[in-house]
Design an enzyme around this catalytic site. Structure first.
Site, mmCIF file in Angstrom:
data_model
loop_
_atom_site.group_PDB
_atom_site.id
_atom_site.type_symbol
_atom_site.label_atom_id
_atom_site.label_comp_id
_atom_site.label_asym_id
_atom_site.label_seq_id
_atom_site.Cartn_x
_atom_site.Cartn_y
_atom_site.Cartn_z
ATOM 1 C CG ASP A 123 37.904 56.543 6.968
ATOM 2 O OD1 ASP A 123 38.139 55.733 5.773
ATOM 3 O OD2 ASP A 123 36.774 56.797 7.408
ATOM 4 C CG HIS A 160 43.508 58.558 17.174
ATOM 5 N ND1 HIS A 160 42.293 58.216 16.345
ATOM 6 C CD2 HIS A 160 43.695 59.848 16.504
ATOM 7 C CE1 HIS A 160 41.701 59.467 15.762
ATOM 8 N NE2 HIS A 160 42.497 60.397 15.778
ATOM 9 C CD GLU A 163 34.729 55.481 4.391
ATOM 10 O OE1 GLU A 163 34.329 56.450 4.903
ATOM 11 O OE2 GLU A 163 35.331 54.967 5.019
#
Length: 515
Positions: A158, A97, A269
């Site tokens: 997340d 990632h 958030e």
């Protein structure tokens, strides 16, 4: 753009040829001869030259599939003993990632950390619960295992389909960070393979300098092979809330109020919606409000809106008290009154919300596209001028993806780690999670998005990059600021030949360290 694509293809072919021509013939055989339980793959290496960013591609010489930390240590120690003349480097690759080739090793060895089984996850209950995990374990699997004991880690990212070693080498930030700090503030112990091939255990009380060096250290000081993660009792349900604002100052003031008091929320958030994009939904979540008709009828009239996203954890028997607390807390906010959208979902569904959208995007061929993301940490004193400049002058038509923006408390971060932060007590994470359309020359093409990123960075605003990417020593020195000297000293101690994490482009193998 066709010319650009052809150029990229030719460049990759050139890299492959250079690998075959420039690597001394004895190196592959010497790696093959190493006494390891795992194995090297010298043929199927192309996957290790790709990552989520899809903008960099460097072919390695080999991919190591380790069966233990000892396999990694043996490999690194072998390269260490070969000295700088081999030019071999080593990169640890988790779930792939990375955004700019940070987990790649041009003509080097990439370690497939997901091959590292380690021992079975060990969940320890009691007054101070924790779990011992492999550096190659995915956070989603840790969640599933700890929930069997009614426990879960305190701090998350997340997206949960990332490896432990990957997030701890950066920081690991999500909406829980205002309360618990990032993931690197919730680790009790590590097992690390240094750039000399030494396997070392470290913690606050044992080899503490290595411990804090590795946390947030961008892979420069060691490869994380095991970690002890702090846990807390896990709830069963989440009350998931979104409210909207038209005014950034009001939006920011409410966010800062929520993180400065003993908040009743467990997750805070926010995100920006430009030109009606992502009004209630976007690719990073599967938010389904209880009142879908009201939600679908809301009109933004083309305005830039700001969404405050909140979550309150609870167990079913607590619902009456939770509803009262949430109602009381929301009554103190200054959002648009008609834009209160709520949902109740299982805890695991909330935490794994991005993966649901990933599955959908993969099915449509929209996941493996270029992702020129830009993640910034911005001092509180600069956030209003930043928002005015970026959302008022630079990004006016579309955002090409979600834009996260929320404040965190610096007091929740351990200043002994290698993470680089703004100087102020409160700073904002602003993440431009853009996706580019391959071969496009328009506003959704990668060149245009990169030009916007450059304009954002040119504004100054005292920003520090999170998941940083720089090309020159001067840029890295500027990024670390007063921490640069300590960073270089740690590098010379734990990885003096600069074998580890070459994709970060901070140090070059065999080049003397300099301040």
């Amino acid at each position: 753009m066709n010319f650009l694509r052809c150029s990229i293809v030719l460049f990759l072919i050139y890299i492959a040829l250079k690998i075959s021509l420039c690597v001394p013939p004895g190196i592959p055989s010497s790696l093959k001869a190493l006494p390891i339980a795992g194995h090297f793959d010298f043929e199927h290496v192309h996957h290790a030259a790709k990552d989520f960013g899809n903008t960099y591609s460097f072919l390695p010489l080999a991919v190591l599939h380790p069966k233990s930390a000892s396999d990694i240590a043996t490999t690194v120690k072998h390269i260490w003993h070969m000295g700088p003349g081999s030019r071999l480097t080593v990169a640890a690759r988790g779930h792939g990632h990375s955004l700019q080739g940070q987990a790649q090793a041009h003509r080097g060895v990439v370690i497939n950390m997901e091959s590292l089984p380690g021992s079975k996850m060990q969940v320890h209950t009691g007054n101070f619960p924790y779990v011992d995990v492999s550096g190659g374990d995915l956070w989603i699997n840790i969640l599933h295992e700890t929930l069997k004991h009614g426990l879960a880690p305190k701090s998350w990212t997340d997206y949960l389909h990332l490896t432990v070693g990957g997030t701890l080498s950066n920081a690991g930030i999500s909406g829980q960070a205002f309360r618990h700090g990032p993931q690197i503030s919730n680790v009790h112990q590590l097992e690390v393979v240094t750039g000399k091939g030494e396997v070392m255990r470290c913690s606050e009380k044992q080899n503490s300098d290595l411990f804090y060096s590795v946390l947030g250290g961008l892979g420069q000081f060691g490869i994380i092979t095991r970690a002890r993660i702090l846990l807390e009792p896990a709830p069963k349900m989440v009350k998931w809330i979104r409210v909207l604002y038209t005014d950034f100052a009001t939006f920011a003031r409410d966010q800062e109020r929520l993180i400065s008091v003993k908040s009743r929320f467990d997750y805070i958030e926010g995100f920006v919606m430009i030109n009606r994009t992502g009004l209630l939904n976007n690719w990073r979540s599967s938010f389904n409000p209880k009142d879908p008709v009201q939600a679908s009828q809301f009109k933004s009239d083309g305005r830039t809106l700001f969404c405050l996203e909140l979550a309150k954890y609870f167990n079913p028997e607590e619902i009456a008290v939770v509803n009262e607390e949430v109602t009381s807390s929301l009554s103190q906010l200054n959002h648009i009154p008609s834009t209160l959208f709520q949902s109740e979902v299982p805890y695991i569904e909330f935490l794994d919300r991005v993966h649901i959208s990933e599955i959908k995007l993969r099915s449509e061929g929209l996941w493996e596209v270029p992702h020129p993301w830009l993640n910034l940490l911005i001092p509180r004193s600069k956030i209003h001028s930043f928002a005015q400049q970026v959302f008022g002058n630079i990004l006016t038509n579309t955002s090409n993806g979600p834009i996260l923006i929320y404040p965190v408390n610096k007091s929740k971060w351990d200043n002994r780690t290698s993470a680089v932060l703004p100087e102020e007590d409160v700073f904002y994470l602003v993440a431009f999670l853009t996706s580019a359309v391959p071969c496009s020359r328009g506003s959704d093409g990668i060149e245009h998005i990169l030009s916007l990123n450059r304009r954002i960075l040119e504004g100054g605003f005292g920003v520090k990059q999170y998941l940083p990417h720089y090309s020159t020593k001067g840029e890295w020195r500027s990024h670390f600021g007063p921490q640069w000297e300590a960073f270089v000293q740690r590098k010379s101690t734990y990885d003096p030949l600069a074998i580890l994490a070459p994709g970060q482009r901070i140090f070059q193998k065999a080049t003397p360290f300099s301040l």
